[in-house]
Design an enzyme around this catalytic site. Structure first.
Site, PDB file in Angstrom:
ATOM      1  N   CYS A   1      -2.663   8.894   3.293  1.00 33.58           N
ATOM      2  CA  CYS A   1      -2.328   8.469   1.929  1.00 33.58           C
ATOM      3  C   CYS A   1      -3.455   8.718   0.942  1.00 33.58           C
ATOM      4  CB  CYS A   1      -1.915   7.003   1.908  1.00 33.58           C
ATOM      5  SG  CYS A   1      -3.104   5.880   2.639  1.00 33.58           S
TER       6      CYS A   1
ATOM      7  N   GLU B   1       0.874  -1.177   0.000  1.00 31.57           N
ATOM      8  CA  GLU B   1       0.000   0.000   0.000  1.00 31.57           C
ATOM      9  C   GLU B   1       0.910   1.227   0.000  1.00 31.57           C
ATOM     10  OE1 GLU B   1      -3.094  -0.025  -0.490  1.00 31.57           O
ATOM     11  OE2 GLU B   1      -3.545  -2.140  -0.158  1.00 31.57           O
TER      12      GLU B   1
END
Length: 477
Positions: free
Chosen positions: A284, A248
């Site tokens: 993020c 990720e």
């Protein structure tokens, strides 16, 4: 009562080297953290392998009950977890409490999914020579999982790796970010109190590249799950060999606001400001690039400025605080340099743009060139850019013009247009009539391009932490 000090003392017992843990808001030392050796990591891998042998022998019911009890323990200690997050990451307490709430839900989802890991029946007589055979598939745990986690969600991004690993019957070693190790240790203590075998979840603190290399090189570790930068993610993937890998990575989330939303701009601006500036933009999926139809640009700017200027900078433990110090001085300097570069390239700062104690003022820019770092890289700070487009086709083209592809948002009342964005945006998740800074803990979550490899989200992570096996029964033999 849960405590991380006892576990840290155990780590220090085998290695007296330490490093300072610093409060990001005040830039003051909190305590010393063990700088674990490579030998400690190797021992942890061996211990985790023994933990795996124990855990895989438990029933799915047993694992589910452990996870469910852990969710209750975390809930009972919600304030402790939240204050620990605030102390080590500088996250405002209201967002830290939200993270703890999500962690509780993630554990509950993992408890549910532990009981639902189902295979399927396969009619082998569909093949010419398959008569007389029944077949079915099962999922089996893979063994020891190595997890490397970031600073920005030091609890919930850990539990997104730990919960699925345990649900599947794997043991796990967590190498938390050097800046935020305490939350992951508290989570371990909650799970052990809930009945998890001691060696089924181990936390090793210290230097990420060095200790991560030990995980990568071990034949006992069967999977690496990493959340962090694309540069490190690519290195991990290139060195992982035949290990399973989930990555990720970064993003510069884009949002399009269509002309049809002209009567909803105040509400959208509230969501966008929260999406851009929550936890100082150190998320993020932070809303970084806004594309707005040219006919409603000025009204949107007015609402964005109004909402941004309401935000309060202050003590992370104050419930009224919205903004705090950035994670470190290096990040602050980098963002200021990127803002200066964007201005020199023709961008205009609408609001903010200046240093604010150990952070940056919430900053809104317009007319930012596509190749400016503030646009094409991940800012990871309290900055959002606003560019106008003439129509949805231009918005779609500019949103896709990115090295990243994690989340994207679209506000529109046109169903056909919404479906077109849903199908043609080159990202892992498209959120219609929501900002891209949105994640529910049971949804699939994975990026394209430089945003990642593989998927998280409890059920989806479990499948990536198991091996699929087919069993055939020849009943006519």
């Amino acid at each position: 009562m849960l405590d991380y000090k006892g576990y840290l003392e155990k780590l220090t017992k085998f290695n007296e080297n330490t490093y300072p843990l610093v409060n990001p808001h005040l830039r003051e030392e909190i305590m010393q953290i063990p700088e674990c050796s490579n030998e400690q990591m190797e021992q942890a891998i061996n211990d985790a392998h023994e933990g795996y042998k124990t855990l895989k022998g438990l029933t799915s019911y047993d694992r589910s009950e452990i996870l469910d009890r852990a969710s209750k323990i975390v809930s009972d200690n919600k304030q402790l977890f939240a204050e620990t997050i605030s102390k080590e990451s500088g996250k405002p307490i209201k967002f830290a409490l939200g993270e703890v709430g999500r962690t509780i839900e993630t554990l509950k989802f993992a408890a549910i999914e532990a009981r639902k890991l189902e295979g399927e029946s396969i009619p082998l007589d569909a093949a010419p020579n398959g008569d007389g055979r029944d077949a079915y598939t099962i999922y089996q745990p893979i063994g020891v999982v190595g997890a490397i986690t970031p600073f920005n969600f030091p609890l919930n991004l850990v539990v997104h790796k730990v919960g699925p690993a345990i649900a599947a019957g794997n043991s796990i070693i967590v190498k938390p970010a050097e800046k935020t190790p305490l939350s992951s240790i508290l989570l371990r203590e909650a799970l052990v109190e809930a009945g998890l075998p001691e060696n089924a979840y181990i936390v090793i603190t210290g230097d990420g590249p060095r200790l991560g290399k030990v995980l990568l090189e071990s034949s006992v570790v069967k999977k690496i799950t990493f959340t962090g930068s694309p540069q490190v993610g690519k290195l991990i993937k290139s060195q992982a060999g035949l290990k399973k890998v989930t990555l990720e990575l970064g993003n510069n989330s884009a949002l399009y606001i269509d002309e049809s939303q002209k009567d909803k701009l105040e509400a959208i601006a509230k969501q966008a400001v929260n999406g851009a500036f929550a936890y100082n933009g150190q998320v993020c999926i932070s809303t970084q690039r806004i594309y707005v139809h040219e006919n409603i640009k000025e009204d949107l700017i007015t609402h964005l400025k109004t909402q941004a200027e309401k935000l309060t900078y202050g003590d992370p433990l104050d419930e009224n605080t919205d903004l705090t110090g950035l994670i470190d001085e290096k990040s602050q300097h980098r963002i200021l340099e990127w803002l200066d570069e964007a201005e020199k390239a023709g961008a205009t700062i609408i609001s903010g743009g200046e240093k604010l104690e150990n952070s940056i003022q919430p900053t809104i820019l317009e007319n930012v060139p596509r190749d400016a770092k503030i646009s094409c890289e991940e800012v990871f700070g309290p900055v959002v850019l606003l560019n106008t487009v003439k129509d949805s086709d231009q918005a779609l083209e500019e949103m896709n013009d990115s090295q990243y592809g994690l989340n994207a948002g679209v506000f529109t009342s046109d169903l056909a247009q919404a479906l077109k964005f849903g199908h043609e945006l080159d990202v892992g998740q498209v959120l219609i009539n929501d900002v891209p800074t949105l994640r529910f803990d049971h949804m699939p979550y994975g990026g394209r391009k430089n945003s990642g490899y593989g998927h998280e989200g409890v059920k989806y992570a479990i499948h990536e932490m198991t091996n699929l096996k087919m069993i055939s029964l020849n009943y006519k033999f």
